[in-house]
Scaffold this motif. Structure first.
Motif, PDB file in Angstrom:
ATOM      1  N   TRP A  94       0.823  -1.214   0.000  1.00  0.00           N
ATOM      2  CA  TRP A  94       0.000   0.000   0.000  1.00  0.00           C
ATOM      3  C   TRP A  94       0.853   1.258   0.000  1.00  0.00           C
ATOM      4  O   TRP A  94       0.439   2.287  -0.543  1.00  0.00           O
ATOM      5  N   TRP A  97       1.696   1.632  -3.535  1.00  0.00           N
ATOM      6  CA  TRP A  97       0.538   2.070  -4.312  1.00  0.00           C
ATOM      7  C   TRP A  97       0.221   3.547  -4.088  1.00  0.00           C
ATOM      8  O   TRP A  97      -0.231   4.250  -4.998  1.00  0.00           O
ATOM      9  N   GLN A 101      -0.337   6.271  -7.071  1.00  0.00           N
ATOM     10  CA  GLN A 101      -1.473   7.187  -7.142  1.00  0.00           C
ATOM     11  C   GLN A 101      -0.998   8.638  -7.231  1.00  0.00           C
ATOM     12  O   GLN A 101      -1.567   9.446  -7.975  1.00  0.00           O
ATOM     13  N   VAL A 133      -5.802  -5.909  -4.721  1.00  0.00           N
ATOM     14  CA  VAL A 133      -4.776  -5.402  -5.625  1.00  0.00           C
ATOM     15  C   VAL A 133      -5.369  -5.161  -7.017  1.00  0.00           C
ATOM     16  O   VAL A 133      -5.119  -4.119  -7.646  1.00  0.00           O
ATOM     17  N   SER A 136      -7.480  -2.086  -7.092  1.00  0.00           N
ATOM     18  CA  SER A 136      -6.657  -0.877  -7.046  1.00  0.00           C
ATOM     19  C   SER A 136      -6.126  -0.524  -8.430  1.00  0.00           C
ATOM     20  O   SER A 136      -6.131   0.644  -8.833  1.00  0.00           O
TER      21      SER A 136
END
Length: 379
Positions: A94, A97, A101, A133, A136
């Protein structure tokens, strides 16, 4: 084609991608891995030893075509008590990620992303972790192709790994490479655990990629084994007998047949805890003589260290797999400098990604998809 290498370890993804891929940024928190990385690639500035939780998008230079992330796997296995993506280590996905983002907001989203992890990721929490995942990726506008690839197709090591290859809007796979559903060996039935949980948007973003199988022969384990290994010693007769004493009749029979053949046979042994008929558990030694090593793992305990067994002239010799032999089983070049301490070297290698698998993905999937847009423009 520049790329970012997150959780870079010793740089095995970078080696697999090859010199045509400039590394814009690399990151690993483990100092031993960072030392090995710099020893091979030189004291370059692209490697950062910070924790990924401390990184910001401002730390990432340029606009990468590819972001590679082999995020930690411990919480997706018994070693991490199956904590999954809520675990302290595998949950670092995360943090990665969050950076992806942020890059998208800045207009610098990588054209492609590759995620790599153990097979246990597929079924972690009955597929919920894998589904999270996938959701996402779809939410950020990526189409993605999960693939289960075993390094045994390239090397004499059984090492199935999950690769999720994600494509941004201008990185599209050729239609001839996209199937209508699951295809062996790339798509195991266990993918259904996650797929059936997905939203309609995430299901639409899932691609059933069908790359061509590699044609090169993986070689034999016996060709990689050293008679005079560096960093390990041959066991005494007493130590070898202790290993044989841990074998069940089934595995003792394998050793017996290897003796009867008369030729030199090389096998590998793992110590495992197995349930017994009386309900208790006991340590067992299990051998294979199929010219394929078991999956290399990190040296968390004695059971994770792979043992070499050589049967020749009716004699049995055993010892630990040497660091250089382990490196060969991952496709690392002979020039790759290994840490001097056995555990450091084995941890570096066991945590890595098989180099030929990365090379195959790069040449078969990644590079053709990234070149597609420029070819269309030129036409």
């Amino acid at each position: 084609m520049g790329f970012y290498e997150f959780f870079s370890g010793g740089g095995m993804a970078r080696i697999g991608l090859g010199s045509g891929w400039p590394c814009l940024f690399a990151n690993d928190f483990d100092p031993n891995k960072a030392t090995a990385y710099r020893a091979f690639f030189g004291p370059s500035q692209e490697l950062r030893g910070d924790s990924i939780t401390d990184l910001e998008t401002s730390d990432l230079p340029g606009h990468a075509d590819l972001a590679w992330a082999s995020f930690p796997c411990q919480d997706l296995s018994l070693a991490g008590n199956y904590a999954g993506l809520k675990g302290e280590r595998s949950g670092l996905f995360w943090a990665f990620w969050r950076l992806m983002q942020g890059l998208r907001v800045e207009g610098r989203a990588p054209r492609m992303i590759v995620l790599e992890n153990v097979r246990g990721m597929i079924t972690s929490h009955q597929g919920r972790d894998f589904a999270a995942v996938c959701e996402s990726l779809a939410q950020e506008g990526y189409r993605y192709a999960p693939l289960l690839v075993d390094a045994q197709l390239f090397l004499p090591q059984s090492r199935p790994r999950l690769f999720v290859v994600a494509f941004g809007p201008d990185a599209r796979p050729d239609s001839s490479m996209v199937g209508n559903g699951p295809t062996a060996p790339w798509h195991p039935n266990s993918f259904a655990y996650a797929y059936d949980r997905l939203s309609s948007k995430a299901k639409a973003a899932w691609l059933w990629l069908t790359p061509s199988r590699p044609t090169a022969k993986p070689g034999k384990l016996s060709d990689l084994i050293e008679d005079t290994p560096t960093g390990v010693r041959w066991h005494t007769a007493f130590e070898t007998k202790r290993i044989l004493d841990l074998m069940s009749p089934l595995h003792l029979e394998k050793v017996k047949k290897a003796k009867e053949e008369g030729s030199r046979r090389v096998g590998t042994v793992y110590k495992r805890t197995r349930p017994q008929d009386d309900g208790t558990k006991a340590q067992r030694a299990e051998v294979r003589f199929d010219e394929v090593a078991g999956c290399l793992r990190t040296p968390a305990g004695g059971s994770s260290r792979q043992i070499i067994m050589v049967v020749e002239d009716n004699k049995v010799r055993t010892r630990l797999l040497s660091p250089r032999e382990a490196a060969r089983l991952m496709g690392l070049p002979e020039s790759y400098p290994l840490p001097q301490r056995y555990n450091d070297a084995y941890h570096l290698i066991g945590d890595g990604v098989a180099v030929p698998v990365v090379s195959w993905l790069a040449r078969t999937v990644i590079e053709p998809c990234l070149h597609l847009k420029s070819r269309k423009v030129a036409a």
